[in-house]
Design an enzyme around this catalytic site. Structure first.
Site, PDB file in Angstrom:
ATOM      1  N   PHE A 111      21.291  19.085   9.242  1.00  0.00           N
ATOM      2  CA  PHE A 111      20.256  19.849   8.521  1.00  0.00           C
ATOM      3  C   PHE A 111      20.265  19.579   7.026  1.00  0.00           C
ATOM      4  CE2 PHE A 111      22.344  23.342   6.216  1.00  0.00           C
ATOM      5  CZ  PHE A 111      23.625  23.328   6.744  1.00  0.00           C
ATOM      6  N   LYS A 112      21.366  19.051   6.517  1.00  0.00           N
ATOM      7  CA  LYS A 112      21.464  18.785   5.078  1.00  0.00           C
ATOM      8  C   LYS A 112      20.380  17.841   4.590  1.00  0.00           C
ATOM      9  CE  LYS A 112      25.427  20.906   5.037  1.00  0.00           C
ATOM     10  NZ  LYS A 112      25.777  22.079   4.247  1.00  0.00           N
ATOM     11  N   ASP A 113      19.886  16.980   5.488  1.00  0.00           N
ATOM     12  CA  ASP A 113      18.876  16.006   5.069  1.00  0.00           C
ATOM     13  C   ASP A 113      17.592  16.692   4.578  1.00  0.00           C
ATOM     14  OD1 ASP A 113      20.329  13.615   5.633  1.00  0.00           O
ATOM     15  OD2 ASP A 113      19.893  13.845   7.762  1.00  0.00           O
ATOM     16  N   MET A 116      18.525  17.505   0.974  1.00  0.00           N
ATOM     17  CA  MET A 116      19.052  16.410   0.177  1.00  0.00           C
ATOM     18  C   MET A 116      17.996  15.323  -0.045  1.00  0.00           C
ATOM     19  SD  MET A 116      21.962  16.565  -1.195  1.00  0.00           S
ATOM     20  CE  MET A 116      23.306  17.236  -0.252  1.00  0.00           C
TER      21      MET A 116
END
Ligand SMILES: Cc1ncc(COP(=O)(O)O)c(C=O)c1O
Ligand SMILES: N[C@@H](CCOP(=O)(O)O)C(=O)O
Length: 462
Positions: A111-113, A116
């Site tokens: 989910f960081k994408d 980011m």
């Protein structure tokens, strides 16, 4: 929109300044001075819109003083064009009223994408306009680091140093951080746990000589822009299930409290969220605290959901800020007590937290059993973090409110645990199939602030 510190003693900043600043100079975390509220009609109008359009409408009030409208729309378009699913964050039905929100279709499979990729674009535009260069230092338990490296690799205006706990991330996570060949990327394997890495990053921000000397910037959820980008998928998921005409609940596999805090912001913006359920693994400081046992650090125990092996949960400070009636000095005092081991939460603040949050803790055996059961009953192969979420969600699900569990990573990032639970080996997507053959580049380093700062100073723009 102005941004203020949770500890009340730092200058107010614009969105762009807060994004490039990272930690506030009083040690606190930036928050918008006011949370914009969307009308029920505006929320209803999000249903059926492309993810990028929802992202624009939800985030625009926060960024409008810093970016032009067309510029921001282009940034959003570029951020999500590399995602492997047209819906960006598709919903899958697990059973009658339990849904999985798949957040792992971005370039590094977590989910960081979502955040980011967006802030990579925002940094590029802002730094070019200012003619500046920054040094990003980030701490990771595995996923923030790989997402940050993917988003910032090869950029002229940025060096990126990622601190990860040596031996405590999965092999796929490690290789995602150590195999990019770009000279502006530096992977540092620290002899410590994630909390040590995160504490070192915060100590660097509080060392003003170092901070100003290297032009330090942060891309952990210290950075409110990270949290903001994560607010969007709460809106896309809830409106696709009938919000604002129907309430929904979310269960969030939680470590640093950034993702669930984004849900809290969505709720304060007017999204009718019934419950926000914190799901922890055996590193359960948040579950203990939300169950009334105070916020006291324990030792971090390695688990099969390593990205959540966290005992000092950075964004909980933001939740405490609201729970303590936006009193920065009360938050500053609690954070001082945390340095001595922890604190008890006042009765009023506990009541405020309980209005929004529930919690549950999942053992290692329960995590494995949930991976197996989810595959058997719903034909979904899930990662261990997602399994922690599913288990807690099932314990908190009620019949008349849909429950949405955030699927935070792709099972292929944690093949050993997934295979142990299910006898199924989750393959990496074909674009990464040579990950295990690529050469690694990593520096092993002591958990020592001086050694870390020295290394960073020596390797900037090498
Ligand atoms: C796969 C995965 N799930 C859950 C979490 C926990 O999210 P947060 O730290 O925002 O609570 C993380 C780490 O952030 C993660 O990488
Ligand atoms: N689980 C995270 C820990 C860092 O969280 P962040 O949201 O503050 O960047 C990770 O995978 O690194």
């Amino acid at each position: 929109m102005k941004y203020i510190s949770t500890r009340g003693q730092a200058p107010e900043l614009s969105f762009e300044e807060a994004m490039l600043t990272g930690l506030a100079r009083d040690g606190g975390l930036y928050l918008p001075a006011e949370i914009p509220v969307m009308s029920q009609d505006d929320i209803a109008a999000l249903a059926g819109q492309p993810y990028e359009e929802i992202a624009f409408r939800v985030m625009w009030p926060y960024v409008s003083g810093s970016f032009a409208e067309d510029e921001f729309k282009e940034i959003i378009a570029r951020a999500y064009e590399g995602f492997g699913h047209d819906a960006r964050a598709p919903l899958k039905q697990l059973n009658e009223n339990h849904f999985l929100l798949e957040l792992f279709h971005g370039p590094t499979l977590a989910f960081k994408d979502f955040a980011m990729q967006l802030i990579g674009q925002l940094f590029q535009v802002a730094l070019k306009r200012r003619g500046e260069r920054v040094t990003i230092v980030g701490a990771t338990s595995g996923d923030t680091g790989s997402a940050a490296i993917d988003a910032f690799r090869g950029l002229d205006a940025v060096d990126v140093f990622i601190l990860f706990p040596h031996g405590r991330v999965s092999e796929v996570q490690r290789r995602q951080m150590t195999t990019p060949a770009d000279s502006n990327v530096h992977a540092l394997a620290v002899d410590g746990d994630f909390d040590d890495c995160q504490a070192a990053v915060k100590d660097m921000f509080n060392d003003f000589e170092f901070r100003d000397g290297v032009k330090l910037a942060g891309v952990n959820s210290i950075n409110f822009a990270r949290v903001l980008a994560q607010v969007v998928y709460y809106f896309s998921a809830a409106t696709s299930l009938g919000a604002p005409h129907r309430k929904v609940s979310f269960t969030v596999p939680t470590g640093n409290f950034g993702d669930i805090f984004a849900g809290y912001i969505a709720k304060r913006m007017g999204l009718p969220i019934d419950r926000l359920v914190v799901a922890t693994n055996q590193n359960d400081i948040l579950h203990r605290c939300l169950s009334g046992q105070g916020y006291f650090k324990g030792d971090t125990i390695p688990s099969i959901s390593p990205s959540m092996d966290i005992q000092v949960s950075s964004n909980f400070e933001r939740a405490l800020y609201y729970a303590y009636g936006e009193d920065g000095s009360a938050v500053a005092q609690l954070m001082d007590e945390l340095k001595q081991g922890g604190f008890n939460v006042s009765q009023g603040a506990m009541e405020a937290l309980s209005e929004n949050f529930d919690s549950g803790r999942v053992s290692e055996d329960e995590t494995l059993a949930t991976i197996k059961a989810t595959l058997a009953h719903s034909a979904e192969l899930v990662c261990p973090h997602t399994a922690v979420g599913i288990k807690v969600a099932e314990d908190h699900r009620v019949t008349d409110v849909p429950m949405i569990t955030l699927a935070t990573a792709h099972p292929a990032k944690f093949p050993a645990a997934v295979e142990k639970a299910s006898d199924v080996h989750p393959p990496l997507p074909s674009r990464m199939s040579d990950l295990y053959e690529r050469p690694e580049r990593v520096t092993r380093i002591a958990n020592d602030l001086g050694a870390l700062e020295d290394h960073i100073k020596r390797h900037i723009a090498e």
